[in-house]
Motif scaffolding. Structure first.
Motif, mmCIF file in Angstrom:
data_model
loop_
_atom_site.group_PDB
_atom_site.id
_atom_site.type_symbol
_atom_site.label_atom_id
_atom_site.label_comp_id
_atom_site.label_asym_id
_atom_site.label_seq_id
_atom_site.Cartn_x
_atom_site.Cartn_y
_atom_site.Cartn_z
ATOM 1 N N MET A 215 1.225 -1.441 -0.238
ATOM 2 C CA MET A 215 0.005 -0.288 -0.194
ATOM 3 C C MET A 215 -0.016 0.883 0.103
ATOM 4 S SD MET A 215 -1.415 0.380 4.252
ATOM 5 C CE MET A 215 -2.141 1.860 3.234
ATOM 6 N N GLY A 216 0.495 2.357 -0.742
ATOM 7 C CA GLY A 216 0.705 3.846 -0.843
ATOM 8 C C GLY A 216 0.737 4.803 -1.745
ATOM 9 N N PRO A 217 1.556 5.084 -2.273
ATOM 10 C CA PRO A 217 2.975 5.617 -1.620
ATOM 11 C C PRO A 217 2.591 6.219 -0.007
ATOM 12 C CG PRO A 217 2.613 6.515 -3.405
ATOM 13 C CD PRO A 217 1.265 5.874 -3.955
ATOM 14 N N TRP A 218 1.587 6.960 -0.725
ATOM 15 C CA TRP A 218 1.544 8.030 0.450
ATOM 16 C C TRP A 218 -0.450 7.975 0.767
ATOM 17 C CZ3 TRP A 218 4.972 9.633 -2.637
ATOM 18 C CH2 TRP A 218 4.880 10.278 -3.991
ATOM 19 N N LEU A 219 -0.629 8.764 1.695
ATOM 20 C CA LEU A 219 -2.439 9.416 1.562
ATOM 21 C C LEU A 219 -2.756 10.629 1.182
ATOM 22 C CD1 LEU A 219 -5.084 8.692 3.501
ATOM 23 C CD2 LEU A 219 -3.731 9.883 5.127
ATOM 24 N N VAL A 220 -3.971 10.884 0.700
ATOM 25 C CA VAL A 220 -3.449 11.584 -0.227
ATOM 26 C C VAL A 220 -4.981 12.297 0.800
ATOM 27 C CG1 VAL A 220 -5.258 12.912 -2.227
ATOM 28 C CG2 VAL A 220 -3.221 11.077 -2.416
ATOM 29 N N PRO A 221 -5.770 13.057 0.768
ATOM 30 C CA PRO A 221 -6.512 13.625 2.262
ATOM 31 C C PRO A 221 -7.934 13.809 0.693
ATOM 32 C CG PRO A 221 -4.943 14.856 2.708
ATOM 33 C CD PRO A 221 -4.145 13.960 1.600
ATOM 34 N N ARG A 222 -8.683 13.443 1.941
ATOM 35 C CA ARG A 222 -10.026 13.456 1.084
ATOM 36 C C ARG A 222 -10.246 14.634 0.287
ATOM 37 N NH1 ARG A 222 -14.574 13.820 5.366
ATOM 38 N NH2 ARG A 222 -14.032 16.244 4.281
ATOM 39 N N GLU A 223 -9.933 16.075 0.072
ATOM 40 C CA GLU A 223 -11.046 17.013 0.485
ATOM 41 C C GLU A 223 -9.706 17.473 -1.219
ATOM 42 O OE1 GLU A 223 -12.031 17.198 3.963
ATOM 43 O OE2 GLU A 223 -9.711 16.629 3.176
ATOM 44 N N CYS A 224 -8.680 16.732 -1.386
ATOM 45 C CA CYS A 224 -8.202 16.561 -2.798
ATOM 46 C C CYS A 224 -7.966 15.851 -3.783
ATOM 47 C CB CYS A 224 -6.281 16.382 -2.072
ATOM 48 S SG CYS A 224 -5.467 17.515 -1.517
ATOM 49 N N ILE A 225 -9.087 15.400 -3.885
ATOM 50 C CA ILE A 225 -9.350 14.048 -4.767
ATOM 51 C C ILE A 225 -11.327 14.514 -4.838
ATOM 52 C CG2 ILE A 225 -10.019 12.126 -5.838
ATOM 53 C CD1 ILE A 225 -7.545 11.511 -4.003
ATOM 54 N N ALA A 226 -11.984 15.089 -5.718
ATOM 55 C CA ALA A 226 -12.891 15.955 -6.134
ATOM 56 C C ALA A 226 -13.816 14.424 -6.823
ATOM 57 C CB ALA A 226 -12.784 16.862 -7.470
ATOM 58 N N GLU A 227 -13.695 13.722 -7.429
ATOM 59 C CA GLU A 227 -14.605 12.447 -7.853
ATOM 60 C C GLU A 227 -13.459 11.432 -7.875
ATOM 61 O OE1 GLU A 227 -16.766 13.759 -10.952
ATOM 62 O OE2 GLU A 227 -14.870 13.950 -11.790
ATOM 63 N N PRO A 228 -14.083 10.613 -6.232
ATOM 64 C CA PRO A 228 -13.341 9.305 -6.488
ATOM 65 C C PRO A 228 -13.305 8.295 -6.882
ATOM 66 C CG PRO A 228 -14.101 9.933 -4.619
ATOM 67 C CD PRO A 228 -14.377 11.022 -5.279
ATOM 68 N N GLN A 229 -14.688 8.537 -7.561
ATOM 69 C CA GLN A 229 -15.703 7.363 -8.057
ATOM 70 C C GLN A 229 -14.997 7.467 -9.967
ATOM 71 O OE1 GLN A 229 -17.441 5.006 -4.786
ATOM 72 N NE2 GLN A 229 -16.809 4.719 -7.045
ATOM 73 N N LYS A 230 -14.391 8.512 -10.475
ATOM 74 C CA LYS A 230 -13.663 8.978 -11.648
ATOM 75 C C LYS A 230 -11.806 8.960 -11.333
ATOM 76 C CE LYS A 230 -18.133 10.520 -12.876
ATOM 77 N NZ LYS A 230 -18.804 11.813 -13.605
ATOM 78 N N LEU A 231 -11.465 7.053 -10.315
ATOM 79 C CA LEU A 231 -10.230 7.607 -10.988
ATOM 80 C C LEU A 231 -9.661 6.348 -11.981
ATOM 81 C CD1 LEU A 231 -9.393 8.411 -7.296
ATOM 82 C CD2 LEU A 231 -9.195 9.970 -9.161
ATOM 83 N N ARG A 232 -8.842 6.497 -12.548
ATOM 84 C CA ARG A 232 -8.582 5.769 -13.784
ATOM 85 C C ARG A 232 -6.727 4.811 -12.604
ATOM 86 N NH1 ARG A 232 -4.603 5.852 -18.663
ATOM 87 N NH2 ARG A 232 -4.516 3.609 -19.833
ATOM 88 N N MET A 233 -7.437 3.169 -12.896
ATOM 89 C CA MET A 233 -6.251 2.410 -11.913
ATOM 90 C C MET A 233 -5.688 1.538 -13.280
ATOM 91 S SD MET A 233 -8.987 1.068 -8.649
ATOM 92 C CE MET A 233 -10.201 0.185 -9.769
ATOM 93 N N ARG A 234 -4.701 1.137 -12.619
ATOM 94 C CA ARG A 234 -4.102 0.494 -13.808
ATOM 95 C C ARG A 234 -2.723 -0.578 -13.032
ATOM 96 N NH1 ARG A 234 -3.729 5.277 -15.245
ATOM 97 N NH2 ARG A 234 -1.960 5.828 -13.936
ATOM 98 N N LEU A 235 -2.799 -1.599 -13.211
ATOM 99 C CA LEU A 235 -1.661 -2.689 -12.498
ATOM 100 C C LEU A 235 -0.427 -3.385 -13.337
ATOM 101 C CD1 LEU A 235 -1.257 -4.345 -9.882
ATOM 102 C CD2 LEU A 235 -0.225 -6.045 -11.231
ATOM 103 N N THR A 236 0.576 -2.407 -13.996
ATOM 104 C CA THR A 236 1.701 -3.710 -14.363
ATOM 105 C C THR A 236 2.275 -4.440 -14.205
ATOM 106 O OG1 THR A 236 3.422 -2.045 -14.396
ATOM 107 C CG2 THR A 236 1.625 -1.673 -15.973
ATOM 108 N N VAL A 237 2.119 -5.726 -14.709
ATOM 109 C CA VAL A 237 3.885 -6.374 -14.330
ATOM 110 C C VAL A 237 4.842 -7.096 -14.900
ATOM 111 C CG1 VAL A 237 4.252 -9.123 -13.433
ATOM 112 C CG2 VAL A 237 1.646 -8.106 -13.207
ATOM 113 N N ASN A 238 5.942 -6.382 -15.276
ATOM 114 C CA ASN A 238 7.135 -6.702 -15.684
ATOM 115 C C ASN A 238 6.850 -5.817 -16.865
ATOM 116 O OD1 ASN A 238 8.149 -8.515 -13.799
ATOM 117 N ND2 ASN A 238 7.728 -9.893 -15.598
ATOM 118 N N GLU A 239 6.133 -4.209 -16.604
ATOM 119 C CA GLU A 239 6.151 -3.598 -17.535
ATOM 120 C C GLU A 239 5.102 -3.744 -18.601
ATOM 121 O OE1 GLU A 239 9.750 -1.834 -18.787
ATOM 122 O OE2 GLU A 239 10.197 -1.171 -17.094
#
Length: 312
Positions: A215-239
């Protein structure tokens, strides 16, 4: 709202709190002294450490926001300098008290896993618990147990509770959130099932080994993200891209998960909700993690964590 985050780092002399501005770390104590806020009582929990800040979030949050605002101008004028990257290692932003995981909370992921879901109108979130000792920071190794052949990845939005609460409504749910982080719900798929009991599933065993919770790399306060239900998520393995989707695809959204959990138990500051993973896991691909593989899990407006797999 200006973006900033809370981090914890170690420069060889123990963990220290930091503010993150433009993805660069600034020692919290140095910033507070330069800002003339080092004696502010509401700021003292954060200067003690991120753990204390989250435990006292309703009082700490406004003081940290004020510190971040001053830090931005101080950094722009060169009055404070970011930490040299080679001088520290990032730690987990804090240690969760409890970890709640939402299972099969993306329709396409449920489909790829062969999970048949009841209609949303006839169901509720399905939540399991994951051991708090599974948590590791970015750049720390994930240890592949010798008794699993199907080690898998799951990028998830981590929601951090910042206020003790019970019976929270959907409408009030965001008020109890401290912030957000990236979570990788590592799973030993073959250990999620059992044949020695009449109960066929054991998600606690398959997901709770030490190092199974980057988990991490840090904690972003709630007020800093206006639309948390519209965040792009990605995961790579060996790029190579494995997962690439949006939090918009959740079956039960963040607020609904908080309302559901708080209808059963008291949520406490520091509790972490891993809100589910989208399609693209290794189980569906027939591709599992091996020693030497490197995962990178990323969420827009939060950051990225990177973890290597090693043999146990």
């Amino acid at each position: 709202m200006t973006w900033y985050a809370l981090a914890s780092y170690d420069n060889g002399h123990g963990q220290r709190p930091a503010l993150v501005l433009n993805d660069r770390l600034f020692d919290a104590t140095v910033v507070a002294q330069a800002s003339g806020l080092s004696e502010a009582p509401e700021l003292k929990p954060f200067l003690t450490g991120t753990q204390a800040a989250i435990a006292d979030w309703p009082q700490s949050a406004p003081a940290i926001a004020a510190l971040a605002a001053k830090a931005l101008s101080l950094a722009a004028s060169g009055e404070i300098k970011p930490l040299a990257e080679q001088s520290y290692r990032l730690c987990t932003p804090y240690r969760p008290g409890r970890i709640f995981g939402a299972a099969s909370n993306y329709a396409e992921h449920a489909k790829e896993m062969g999970t048949k879901l009841a209609p949303r109108s006839e169901s509720a979130p399905y939540v399991f618990m994951k051991a708090d000792t599974s948590v590791v920071a970015t750049e720390e190794d994930v240890v592949k147990p010798a008794n699993t052949e199907k080690l898998d990845w799951e990028v998830e939005l981590g929601v951090v509770i910042g206020k003790e609460c019970r019976h929270v409504s959907v409408e009030q749910a965001y008020e109890v959130i401290a912030g957000y982080t990236v979570f990788n719900d590592i799973s030993a798929r073959d250990l999620n099932r059992r044949s020695d009991f009449p109960f066929t599933h054991d998600w606690f065993r398959g997901k709770s080994f030490d190092t199974f919770g980057p988990m991490g790399p840090w904690l972003v306060p709630r007020e800093c993200i206006a639309e948390p239900q519209k965040l792009r998520m990605r995961l790579t393995v060996n790029e190579e891209t494995m997962q690439d989707d949006s939090t918009e695809g959740m079956i039960f959204n963040i607020a609904e998960q908080i309302a559901y959990l708080s209808s059963m138990l008291t949520l406490k500051p520091g509790d972490l909700i891993a809100t589910g993973t989208p399609t693209g896991v290794g189980m569906a691909r027939g591709r599992f993690l091996q020693p030497g593989d490197v995962m990178q899990a990323s969420i827009d407006q939060i950051g990225s964590i990177r973890n290597r797999v090693v043999a146990g």
